[in-house]
Write a protein that holds these residues in place. Sequence first.
Motif, PDB file in Angstrom:
ATOM      1  N   GLY A 281       0.782  -1.221   0.000  1.00  0.00           N
ATOM      2  CA  GLY A 281       0.000   0.000   0.000  1.00  0.00           C
ATOM      3  C   GLY A 281       0.813   1.268   0.000  1.00  0.00           C
ATOM      4  O   GLY A 281       2.024   1.258   0.238  1.00  0.00           O
ATOM      5  N   PHE A 282       0.105   2.383  -0.257  1.00  0.00           N
ATOM      6  CA  PHE A 282       0.743   3.682  -0.442  1.00  0.00           C
ATOM      7  C   PHE A 282      -0.203   4.776   0.025  1.00  0.00           C
ATOM      8  O   PHE A 282      -1.390   4.747  -0.301  1.00  0.00           O
ATOM      9  N   LEU A 283       0.328   5.741   0.775  1.00  0.00           N
ATOM     10  CA  LEU A 283      -0.397   6.962   1.146  1.00  0.00           C
ATOM     11  C   LEU A 283       0.370   8.126   0.542  1.00  0.00           C
ATOM     12  O   LEU A 283       1.590   8.206   0.721  1.00  0.00           O
ATOM     13  N   GLY A 284      -0.324   9.010  -0.158  1.00  0.00           N
ATOM     14  CA  GLY A 284       0.370  10.123  -0.772  1.00  0.00           C
ATOM     15  C   GLY A 284      -0.405  11.421  -0.684  1.00  0.00           C
ATOM     16  O   GLY A 284      -1.613  11.434  -0.458  1.00  0.00           O
ATOM     17  N   CYS A 285       0.313  12.507  -0.903  1.00  0.00           N
ATOM     18  CA  CYS A 285      -0.277  13.844  -0.876  1.00  0.00           C
ATOM     19  C   CYS A 285      -0.967  14.138  -2.209  1.00  0.00           C
ATOM     20  O   CYS A 285      -1.066  13.279  -3.085  1.00  0.00           O
ATOM     21  N   GLY A 286      -1.415  15.364  -2.377  1.00  0.00           N
ATOM     22  CA  GLY A 286      -2.151  15.768  -3.564  1.00  0.00           C
ATOM     23  C   GLY A 286      -1.376  15.689  -4.867  1.00  0.00           C
ATOM     24  O   GLY A 286      -1.975  15.745  -5.940  1.00  0.00           O
ATOM     25  N   PHE A 287      -0.060  15.545  -4.817  1.00  0.00           N
ATOM     26  CA  PHE A 287       0.746  15.423  -6.031  1.00  0.00           C
ATOM     27  C   PHE A 287       0.436  14.146  -6.812  1.00  0.00           C
ATOM     28  O   PHE A 287       0.695  14.075  -8.003  1.00  0.00           O
ATOM     29  N   PHE A 288      -0.082  13.126  -6.145  1.00  0.00           N
ATOM     30  CA  PHE A 288      -0.199  11.803  -6.756  1.00  0.00           C
ATOM     31  C   PHE A 288      -1.544  11.585  -7.450  1.00  0.00           C
ATOM     32  O   PHE A 288      -2.581  11.993  -6.951  1.00  0.00           O
ATOM     33  N   ASP A 289      -1.480  10.903  -8.585  1.00  0.00           N
ATOM     34  CA  ASP A 289      -2.638  10.587  -9.410  1.00  0.00           C
ATOM     35  C   ASP A 289      -3.052   9.134  -9.135  1.00  0.00           C
ATOM     36  O   ASP A 289      -2.293   8.207  -9.440  1.00  0.00           O
ATOM     37  N   MET A 290      -4.215   8.945  -8.559  1.00  0.00           N
ATOM     38  CA  MET A 290      -4.674   7.612  -8.196  1.00  0.00           C
ATOM     39  C   MET A 290      -4.906   6.708  -9.414  1.00  0.00           C
ATOM     40  O   MET A 290      -4.850   5.491  -9.309  1.00  0.00           O
ATOM     41  N   ARG A 291      -5.118   7.299 -10.597  1.00  0.00           N
ATOM     42  CA  ARG A 291      -5.329   6.481 -11.796  1.00  0.00           C
ATOM     43  C   ARG A 291      -4.110   5.623 -12.103  1.00  0.00           C
ATOM     44  O   ARG A 291      -4.246   4.482 -12.546  1.00  0.00           O
ATOM     45  N   THR A 292      -2.925   6.149 -11.847  1.00  0.00           N
ATOM     46  CA  THR A 292      -1.707   5.379 -12.089  1.00  0.00           C
ATOM     47  C   THR A 292      -1.643   4.179 -11.157  1.00  0.00           C
ATOM     48  O   THR A 292      -1.365   3.058 -11.585  1.00  0.00           O
ATOM     49  N   PHE A 293      -1.922   4.390  -9.883  1.00  0.00           N
ATOM     50  CA  PHE A 293      -1.918   3.292  -8.917  1.00  0.00           C
ATOM     51  C   PHE A 293      -3.005   2.275  -9.251  1.00  0.00           C
ATOM     52  O   PHE A 293      -2.803   1.071  -9.112  1.00  0.00           O
ATOM     53  N   ALA A 294      -4.151   2.756  -9.693  1.00  0.00           N
ATOM     54  CA  ALA A 294      -5.258   1.861 -10.062  1.00  0.00           C
ATOM     55  C   ALA A 294      -4.850   0.967 -11.230  1.00  0.00           C
ATOM     56  O   ALA A 294      -5.131  -0.237 -11.219  1.00  0.00           O
ATOM     57  N   ARG A 295      -4.191   1.540 -12.231  1.00  0.00           N
ATOM     58  CA  ARG A 295      -3.736   0.736 -13.378  1.00  0.00           C
ATOM     59  C   ARG A 295      -2.760  -0.348 -12.942  1.00  0.00           C
ATOM     60  O   ARG A 295      -2.695  -1.414 -13.537  1.00  0.00           O
ATOM     61  N   LEU A 296      -1.988  -0.066 -11.896  1.00  0.00           N
ATOM     62  CA  LEU A 296      -1.022  -1.038 -11.380  1.00  0.00           C
ATOM     63  C   LEU A 296      -1.642  -2.012 -10.374  1.00  0.00           C
ATOM     64  O   LEU A 296      -0.963  -2.914  -9.892  1.00  0.00           O
ATOM     65  N   GLY A 297      -2.912  -1.794 -10.041  1.00  0.00           N
ATOM     66  CA  GLY A 297      -3.595  -2.668  -9.086  1.00  0.00           C
ATOM     67  C   GLY A 297      -3.141  -2.480  -7.656  1.00  0.00           C
ATOM     68  O   GLY A 297      -3.281  -3.382  -6.833  1.00  0.00           O
ATOM     69  N   MET A 298      -2.624  -1.296  -7.334  1.00  0.00           N
ATOM     70  CA  MET A 298      -2.102  -1.028  -5.995  1.00  0.00           C
ATOM     71  C   MET A 298      -3.141  -0.389  -5.082  1.00  0.00           C
ATOM     72  O   MET A 298      -3.935   0.436  -5.535  1.00  0.00           O
ATOM     73  N   ALA A 299      -3.101  -0.745  -3.806  1.00  0.00           N
ATOM     74  CA  ALA A 299      -3.910  -0.068  -2.795  1.00  0.00           C
ATOM     75  C   ALA A 299      -3.223   1.262  -2.489  1.00  0.00           C
ATOM     76  O   ALA A 299      -2.084   1.294  -2.026  1.00  0.00           O
ATOM     77  N   ALA A 300      -3.905   2.362  -2.808  1.00  0.00           N
ATOM     78  CA  ALA A 300      -3.309   3.676  -2.606  1.00  0.00           C
ATOM     79  C   ALA A 300      -4.391   4.677  -2.236  1.00  0.00           C
ATOM     80  O   ALA A 300      -5.547   4.538  -2.646  1.00  0.00           O
ATOM     81  N   VAL A 301      -3.992   5.679  -1.442  1.00  0.00           N
ATOM     82  CA  VAL A 301      -4.904   6.756  -1.054  1.00  0.00           C
ATOM     83  C   VAL A 301      -4.211   8.096  -1.268  1.00  0.00           C
ATOM     84  O   VAL A 301      -2.991   8.187  -1.227  1.00  0.00           O
ATOM     85  N   ARG A 302      -5.039   9.123  -1.486  1.00  0.00           N
ATOM     86  CA  ARG A 302      -4.532  10.491  -1.654  1.00  0.00           C
ATOM     87  C   ARG A 302      -5.173  11.368  -0.593  1.00  0.00           C
ATOM     88  O   ARG A 302      -6.389  11.346  -0.404  1.00  0.00           O
ATOM     89  N   ILE A 303      -4.330  12.118   0.106  1.00  0.00           N
ATOM     90  CA  ILE A 303      -4.763  13.023   1.165  1.00  0.00           C
ATOM     91  C   ILE A 303      -4.244  14.410   0.794  1.00  0.00           C
ATOM     92  O   ILE A 303      -3.039  14.598   0.644  1.00  0.00           O
ATOM     93  N   THR A 304      -5.141  15.350   0.621  1.00  0.00           N
ATOM     94  CA  THR A 304      -4.748  16.671   0.150  1.00  0.00           C
ATOM     95  C   THR A 304      -4.588  17.662   1.303  1.00  0.00           C
ATOM     96  O   THR A 304      -5.075  17.425   2.411  1.00  0.00           O
ATOM     97  N   GLY A 305      -3.881  18.763   1.018  1.00  0.00           N
ATOM     98  CA  GLY A 305      -3.736  19.835   2.000  1.00  0.00           C
ATOM     99  C   GLY A 305      -2.780  19.527   3.123  1.00  0.00           C
ATOM    100  O   GLY A 305      -2.934  20.056   4.224  1.00  0.00           O
TER     101      GLY A 305
END
Length: 108
Positions: free
Chosen positions: A40-64
């Motif tokens: 899994g991966f937690l990232g700030c607003g810089f990250f695009d969840m579509r890329t993680f989705a294409r890779l089948g990864m569990a990822a979240v984006r938290i802004t601000g």
Amino acid sequence: MELQYDRPGHAIGTVNEVTIEGFCLPVPPSNLIFITAPGGFLGCGFFDMRTFARLGMAAVRITGVSTLEELLAGKIAELTESAETLGIKVGMTGYDALLHICSANPHL
């Protein structure tokens, strides 16, 4: 769980006996902030969840957020379907998401 900084911008910690690694890299005028754990991966607003989705990864984006601690305390704005399958939901804190990710991979 407490992050232990071993150098500026880099921290490690343990959640459910799983080692996590956090990074806070200056990208003026902001910071690139993320935490990785096996599965899994937690990232700030810089990250695009579509890329993680294409890779089948569990990822979240938290802004601000501008620190690793704010990433853990912040509310999830977006996530991948793989993250949803772990029980993670929009509005959950980054720390709660990390608990789900690390519980799903207890022997990694």
